[in-house]
Design a protein around this motif. Sequence first.
Motif, PDB file in Angstrom:
ATOM      1  N   TYR A 234     -48.655  33.004  17.321  1.00 43.44           N
ATOM      2  CA  TYR A 234     -48.456  31.570  17.587  1.00 43.44           C
ATOM      3  C   TYR A 234     -49.785  30.875  17.869  1.00 43.44           C
ATOM      4  CZ  TYR A 234     -47.846  27.606  20.751  1.00 43.44           C
ATOM      5  OH  TYR A 234     -47.966  26.391  21.376  1.00 43.44           O
ATOM      6  N   TYR A 235     -50.675  31.552  18.607  1.00 40.45           N
ATOM      7  CA  TYR A 235     -51.961  30.950  18.936  1.00 40.45           C
ATOM      8  C   TYR A 235     -52.749  30.625  17.673  1.00 40.45           C
ATOM      9  CZ  TYR A 235     -51.094  32.949  23.618  1.00 40.45           C
ATOM     10  OH  TYR A 235     -50.564  33.285  24.834  1.00 40.45           O
ATOM     11  N   MET A 236     -52.655  31.534  16.692  1.00 33.40           N
ATOM     12  CA  MET A 236     -53.415  31.349  15.464  1.00 33.40           C
ATOM     13  C   MET A 236     -52.789  30.278  14.575  1.00 33.40           C
ATOM     14  SD  MET A 236     -56.216  32.310  14.171  1.00 33.40           S
ATOM     15  CE  MET A 236     -56.645  30.909  13.136  1.00 33.40           C
ATOM     16  N   VAL A 237     -51.465  30.208  14.553  1.00 31.13           N
ATOM     17  CA  VAL A 237     -50.809  29.128  13.806  1.00 31.13           C
ATOM     18  C   VAL A 237     -51.246  27.790  14.354  1.00 31.13           C
ATOM     19  CG1 VAL A 237     -48.598  28.054  13.243  1.00 31.13           C
ATOM     20  CG2 VAL A 237     -48.800  30.541  13.218  1.00 31.13           C
ATOM     21  N   ARG A 238     -51.281  27.672  15.680  1.00 29.47           N
ATOM     22  CA  ARG A 238     -51.694  26.405  16.287  1.00 29.47           C
ATOM     23  C   ARG A 238     -53.159  26.102  15.973  1.00 29.47           C
ATOM     24  NH1 ARG A 238     -49.855  22.572  19.642  1.00 29.47           N
ATOM     25  NH2 ARG A 238     -47.853  23.634  19.860  1.00 29.47           N
ATOM     26  N   ALA A 239     -54.018  27.106  15.987  1.00 30.17           N
ATOM     27  CA  ALA A 239     -55.423  26.884  15.658  1.00 30.17           C
ATOM     28  C   ALA A 239     -55.563  26.368  14.222  1.00 30.17           C
ATOM     29  CB  ALA A 239     -56.208  28.177  15.836  1.00 30.17           C
ATOM     30  N   LEU A 240     -54.896  27.037  13.297  1.00 31.67           N
ATOM     31  CA  LEU A 240     -54.984  26.649  11.890  1.00 31.67           C
ATOM     32  C   LEU A 240     -54.455  25.228  11.673  1.00 31.67           C
ATOM     33  CD1 LEU A 240     -54.089  28.946   8.888  1.00 31.67           C
ATOM     34  CD2 LEU A 240     -53.527  26.528   8.860  1.00 31.67           C
ATOM     35  N   LEU A 241     -53.307  24.925  12.260  1.00 32.35           N
ATOM     36  CA  LEU A 241     -52.714  23.605  12.042  1.00 32.35           C
ATOM     37  C   LEU A 241     -53.428  22.516  12.838  1.00 32.35           C
ATOM     38  CD1 LEU A 241     -48.903  24.364  11.736  1.00 32.35           C
ATOM     39  CD2 LEU A 241     -50.603  23.964   9.938  1.00 32.35           C
ATOM     40  N   THR A 242     -54.073  22.876  13.935  1.00 35.45           N
ATOM     41  CA  THR A 242     -54.926  21.897  14.609  1.00 35.45           C
ATOM     42  C   THR A 242     -56.080  21.500  13.692  1.00 35.45           C
ATOM     43  OG1 THR A 242     -54.373  22.709  16.814  1.00 35.45           O
ATOM     44  CG2 THR A 242     -56.418  21.465  16.598  1.00 35.45           C
ATOM     45  N   SER A 243     -56.660  22.484  13.030  1.00 35.76           N
ATOM     46  CA  SER A 243     -57.727  22.186  12.064  1.00 35.76           C
ATOM     47  C   SER A 243     -57.195  21.321  10.928  1.00 35.76           C
ATOM     48  CB  SER A 243     -58.313  23.489  11.507  1.00 35.76           C
ATOM     49  OG  SER A 243     -59.011  24.202  12.507  1.00 35.76           O
ATOM     50  N   ALA A 244     -55.983  21.626  10.452  1.00 36.77           N
ATOM     51  CA  ALA A 244     -55.390  20.804   9.391  1.00 36.77           C
ATOM     52  C   ALA A 244     -55.178  19.379   9.870  1.00 36.77           C
ATOM     53  CB  ALA A 244     -54.055  21.413   8.952  1.00 36.77           C
ATOM     54  N   GLY A 245     -54.762  19.230  11.132  1.00 37.85           N
ATOM     55  CA  GLY A 245     -54.573  17.906  11.694  1.00 37.85           C
ATOM     56  C   GLY A 245     -55.879  17.138  11.826  1.00 37.85           C
ATOM     57  N   LYS A 246     -56.945  17.841  12.106  1.00 33.63           N
ATOM     58  CA  LYS A 246     -58.242  17.174  12.205  1.00 33.63           C
ATOM     59  C   LYS A 246     -58.765  16.789  10.817  1.00 33.63           C
ATOM     60  CE  LYS A 246     -61.082  18.535  15.549  1.00 33.63           C
ATOM     61  NZ  LYS A 246     -61.818  19.289  16.579  1.00 33.63           N
ATOM     62  N   ILE A 247     -58.474  17.628   9.836  1.00 33.51           N
ATOM     63  CA  ILE A 247     -58.921  17.329   8.474  1.00 33.51           C
ATOM     64  C   ILE A 247     -58.173  16.122   7.911  1.00 33.51           C
ATOM     65  CG2 ILE A 247     -58.993  18.168   6.084  1.00 33.51           C
ATOM     66  CD1 ILE A 247     -59.261  21.022   7.290  1.00 33.51           C
ATOM     67  N   GLY A 248     -56.852  16.148   8.020  1.00 33.12           N
ATOM     68  CA  GLY A 248     -56.043  15.120   7.363  1.00 33.12           C
ATOM     69  C   GLY A 248     -55.412  14.103   8.278  1.00 33.12           C
ATOM     70  N   ALA A 273     -56.683  26.697   5.992  1.00 30.82           N
ATOM     71  CA  ALA A 273     -56.370  28.102   5.744  1.00 30.82           C
ATOM     72  C   ALA A 273     -57.561  28.834   5.131  1.00 30.82           C
ATOM     73  CB  ALA A 273     -55.147  28.211   4.838  1.00 30.82           C
ATOM     74  N   LYS A 274     -58.278  28.164   4.240  1.00 30.52           N
ATOM     75  CA  LYS A 274     -59.475  28.780   3.658  1.00 30.52           C
ATOM     76  C   LYS A 274     -60.519  29.060   4.738  1.00 30.52           C
ATOM     77  CE  LYS A 274     -59.220  26.743  -1.003  1.00 30.52           C
ATOM     78  NZ  LYS A 274     -59.837  25.740  -1.927  1.00 30.52           N
ATOM     79  N   ALA A 275     -60.742  28.073   5.599  1.00 28.03           N
ATOM     80  CA  ALA A 275     -61.768  28.211   6.639  1.00 28.03           C
ATOM     81  C   ALA A 275     -61.415  29.329   7.614  1.00 28.03           C
ATOM     82  CB  ALA A 275     -61.929  26.884   7.377  1.00 28.03           C
ATOM     83  N   TRP A 276     -60.175  29.354   8.072  1.00 29.30           N
ATOM     84  CA  TRP A 276     -59.778  30.380   9.029  1.00 29.30           C
ATOM     85  C   TRP A 276     -59.635  31.741   8.371  1.00 29.30           C
ATOM     86  CZ3 TRP A 276     -60.577  30.223  13.888  1.00 29.30           C
ATOM     87  CH2 TRP A 276     -60.558  29.004  14.573  1.00 29.30           C
ATOM     88  N   GLY A 277     -59.236  31.764   7.098  1.00 38.19           N
ATOM     89  CA  GLY A 277     -59.169  33.033   6.393  1.00 38.19           C
ATOM     90  C   GLY A 277     -60.535  33.714   6.319  1.00 38.19           C
ATOM     91  N   GLU A 278     -61.585  32.906   6.164  1.00 35.06           N
ATOM     92  CA  GLU A 278     -62.953  33.446   6.153  1.00 35.06           C
ATOM     93  C   GLU A 278     -63.302  34.049   7.513  1.00 35.06           C
ATOM     94  OE1 GLU A 278     -67.588  31.963   5.465  1.00 35.06           O
ATOM     95  OE2 GLU A 278     -65.970  30.500   5.638  1.00 35.06           O
ATOM     96  N   ILE A 279     -62.895  33.374   8.580  1.00 36.16           N
ATOM     97  CA  ILE A 279     -63.142  33.913   9.918  1.00 36.16           C
ATOM     98  C   ILE A 279     -62.421  35.245  10.087  1.00 36.16           C
ATOM     99  CG2 ILE A 279     -62.795  33.522  12.396  1.00 36.16           C
ATOM    100  CD1 ILE A 279     -64.973  31.756  11.165  1.00 36.16           C
TER     101      ILE A 279
END
Length: 477
Positions: A234-248, A273-279
């Motif tokens: 859940y923590y990672m889903v929120r991190a990824l979607l927070t980034s998506a929210g900041k992007i769009g 997803a691309k950015a976090w997948g690299e991490i």
Amino acid sequence: MSEIIKSELDRRSLLRRAGAVGLAAIPAVTMLSACVGGGAEETNEQATGDKSADNPLGIDPKAPVEIVIFDGGLGTKYATDVDTPIYTKKWPESKINYSATQEIGTVIQPRLNANDAPDMINNSGAKMMDFGAIVAAGQAQDLTDLFAAPSFDIAGKTVAETLVPGAIEQGTYSGKPYAVNYAYTVFGLWYNKALFEKNSWTVPATWAEFTALCEQIKGKGIVPFGYAGANAAYYMVRALLTSAGKIGGEQALKDIDNLKPGAWTAAPVLEAAKAWGEIGNKYLDKTFLGLKHTEVQLRQNQDKVAFYPCGSWLENEQAKDTPPGFQYSVAAYPSVTASDALPATALNAAAGEIYFASSKGKNPRGGMEYLRVMLSKEAALEFTKLTKSLTVVAGAADGIEISPGLTSANDAINKAGKDVFMGYLFDTWYKKLNDESLSAVNDLMFKGGDAQKFCDRMEAASQAIAEDSAVQKQTRS
């Protein structure tokens, strides 16, 4: 919160800031899941009393009240040492029957279905119940009277008037309030400020700075970024979607909540997803897939993990394992692109940690009165002192000394200013979609899954729910 506990931070002007920023007002309701029944045919005789200025909810002053608290990151002392004594002082002839568990769903769901539920329940943790389904089954008490009642200890105000904006709306389902989301949580990248100062590491604002710093940290033999795959995806889903929210912008997350076709495959989610997948591929210890949250958090306390994505309950949850000199601090997730809709300082923060009164118990009015006690200024202040967590009671913790993590979270909120956003609600509206997101994000981060596959998988899961007429749909604007 889906995996663990949702606690909060403190700082009083944070509440004022929360008031200025506001939480998105969103009605919610999820589908009725198969594990939630409509309850037994017969109903228990429920305790009631005469309404008066001193007894605005019309409780029976002599009737016992049963409460069940989730024993997690917030602990239970706020219930045993604060809320219960306040209630008992007010209603000395009423006995509080208290218990705590880490498996709320296992313990409480059968009792809800049998019309033998506790009167007030803290629904949280890895075994938390599908609350939207509980509402749909008629097992949660309508809290309209609670919020309209006078505050327990703030003269001249109703309970509703003492809360930060959006607090009631986050517990509203189909136009009626059924839950008190009590804690106000800041989400971000948590780190040890002392470790960073020792190594002269600067908290990153851009993704290029983030990956460059991860390389430096890796060179020191420290895992740059980590989370537990076993029970904290859940923590990672929120991190990824927070980034998506900041992007769009937050509209990207609203589209996801509204099951809009193409929401998961849209550019903001794909870029995130691309950015976090690299991490995940370069800087995440793959053995963490089988670990639980406290195991990874302990590694961070030992300076074996640098960045940890989490909510502000973390500091309190790790209190017994945090060594002297360790200074919890939080940073907003870095900007992913140069054209992000929201600035690097933008922050995800929201009310959470569900408390509700059962409509199927023996004393739902008593359960509501217990919630009125919790929403008093006195109880909220003591909750913050005990848990290092802010509550939705505005101004309750003004003037108290706060911890390093709380101070950092307050600073992050102030830096974010108007760019504090609530995030998403699909995880509580649509359990199947939430479950799919946990599995999908683990595959992305731990198993080298590519971003497009992640997005396609989530899009398919989203549209399957959109097309399922048996699932009650929710919308946010």
